[in-house]
Design an enzyme around this catalytic site. Structure first.
Site, PDB file in Angstrom:
ATOM      1  N   HIS A 202       0.839  -1.198   0.000  1.00  0.00           N
ATOM      2  CA  HIS A 202       0.000   0.000   0.000  1.00  0.00           C
ATOM      3  C   HIS A 202       0.880   1.258   0.000  1.00  0.00           C
ATOM      4  CE1 HIS A 202      -3.096  -2.838   1.409  1.00  0.00           C
ATOM      5  NE2 HIS A 202      -3.948  -1.967   0.912  1.00  0.00           N
TER       6      HIS A 202
ATOM      7  N   ASP B 178      -4.114  -5.345  -8.443  1.00  0.00           N
ATOM      8  CA  ASP B 178      -4.499  -4.718  -7.185  1.00  0.00           C
ATOM      9  C   ASP B 178      -4.663  -3.203  -7.400  1.00  0.00           C
ATOM     10  OD1 ASP B 178      -5.105  -4.501  -4.490  1.00  0.00           O
ATOM     11  OD2 ASP B 178      -3.315  -5.530  -3.795  1.00  0.00           O
TER      12      ASP B 178
END
Length: 380
Positions: free
Chosen positions: A190, A262
């Site tokens: 992330h 993702d």
């Protein structure tokens, strides 16, 4: 003066929309969001805790999103149990992968997927980006925490196979993630791009084994923003790697489902380029779809970049058309996308709360009993 929109441009824009799953802020579909969804015609939407206040509101939000397009949407959520449980405050907290796996009971593995699937389905979702296929190595413990089942790929297969069967029984699509494996990644993608220095032989025998064994049971494979330089000989993340998606996942493993990258807003992939570049390059490398989960400006920039590239590059346009056709064919085949769940009544929600709570108690009781037996064994 604006040029008139031709039939081909309309078709192209619809195709690009089918490659996009987006997230948004808010608890309702306001006029601005409705107009955006109607124009983009995305393949699906994904909700997070920020969008979920109570069951009926969540159901209405998904229904109103779906009403903006005639093509069935992938109505997505991340629902694993434990730390990744978007419904824990509106229904009840579900146990983590680690807790359920610790019971060693395959019936409970399947029940885990089924109960999470029933929760998702009742609120209007048809897609759960779960289960996690990553192996539970010590290197990733601080990042993945209780989201993994085991460091043993055979045991991961036992858990994920049953979880996927449970989801399927609840009429919810599942997803294997994060390909090719974050088990030995010690950074959170992330925020930054993990680099996994692992040989092909070890990756094939360990991290890739669940994908190999379950390739025909996984509706989606989600590709990670992590690099594997010993295998690709470069620092590109798997989500931008033709070698990982086309050569290995498609050809060598033989996976025929949908490949989705993702969230393209994550630091792990944006460290390689802007949102426009990574949206184009993930598709060029072999992804069928991509996620942009939050910022509406980035959603539009990614979408328009893919449209522009397809207008100027015939080969890329052909890939976009092929990917869109694959997505639409998948949607047509998937019974999970037919119809929309009935509005969740209070009785249904209360029943789900009891089911989840009872399941949590069973898992906890089995785990406690196992620890007691283990402790007695050590004393002897």
């Amino acid at each position: 003066m604006a040029k008139p929109i031709t039939r081909n441009q309309i078709d192209l824009r619809q195709q690009v929309g089918q490659l996009l799953i987006l997230g948004y802020d808010g608890l309702t579909v306001d006029n601005k969001l409705r107009a955006s969804l109607a124009t983009l015609q995305p393949s699906g939407v994904i909700l997070f805790a920020r969008n979920i206040e109570e069951p009926k509101q969540t159901w209405s939000l998904l229904r109103d999103s779906q009403s903006t397009t005639k093509i069935p949407m992938l109505l997505c959520v991340d629902l694993e149990g434990g730390t990744v449980d978007r419904l824990k405050k509106v229904i009840a907290p579900a146990p983590s992968v680690e807790q359920v796996f610790a019971t060693g009971d395959r019936k409970l593995f399947r029940m885990h997927g089924n109960i999470l699937g029933l929760e998702a389905r009742a609120l209007g979702f048809n897609t759960d980006f779960a289960p996690v296929f990553d192996l539970g190595f010590e290197a990733s413990r601080n990042v993945l925490t209780s989201r993994t089942a085991s460091a043993d790929p055979q045991r991961v297969i036992q858990y994920t196979r049953e979880f996927l069967r449970g989801l399927k029984a609840a009429k919810v699509l599942g997803c294997g993630k994060h390909f090719p494996g974050l088990g030995e990644a010690n950074l959170d993608s992330h925020h930054s791009m993990p680099m996994v220095n692992k040989s092909w032989k070890k990756m094939w025998a360990e991290d890739l084994l669940p994908y190999r064994e379950l390739r025909s049971q996984i509706p989606f494979v989600m590709v990670a923003h992590a690099s594997y330089p010993e295998i690709t000989k470069n620092n590109l993340p798997a989500s931008l790697s033709r070698k990982w998606m086309q050569d290995i996942l498609r050809k060598k493993i033989g996976y025929n489902g949908l490949i989705i990258s993702d969230d393209l807003e994550m630091g792990g992939v944006l460290s390689t380029g802007g949102i426009e570049e990574v949206a184009v390059e993930t598709l060029r490398a072999g992804a069928d779809m991509f996620l942009v989960c939050h910022n509406q400006e980035l959603v539009w920039r990614a979408y328009e970049a893919v449209v522009r590239e397809a207008e100027s590059d015939r080969k890329f346009a052909a890939h976009v058309a092929q990917a869109a056709a694959r997505v639409l064919s998948f949607k047509k085949r998937s019974s999970e996308l037919r119809g929309f769940a009935a509005e969740p009544k209070a009785k249904v929600v209360e029943k789900l709360k009891k089911i989840v709570s009872q399941f949590s108690r069973v898992v906890s009781d089995v785990d406690s009993a196992d620890r007691t037996v283990s402790a007695k064994g050590r004393k002897r």
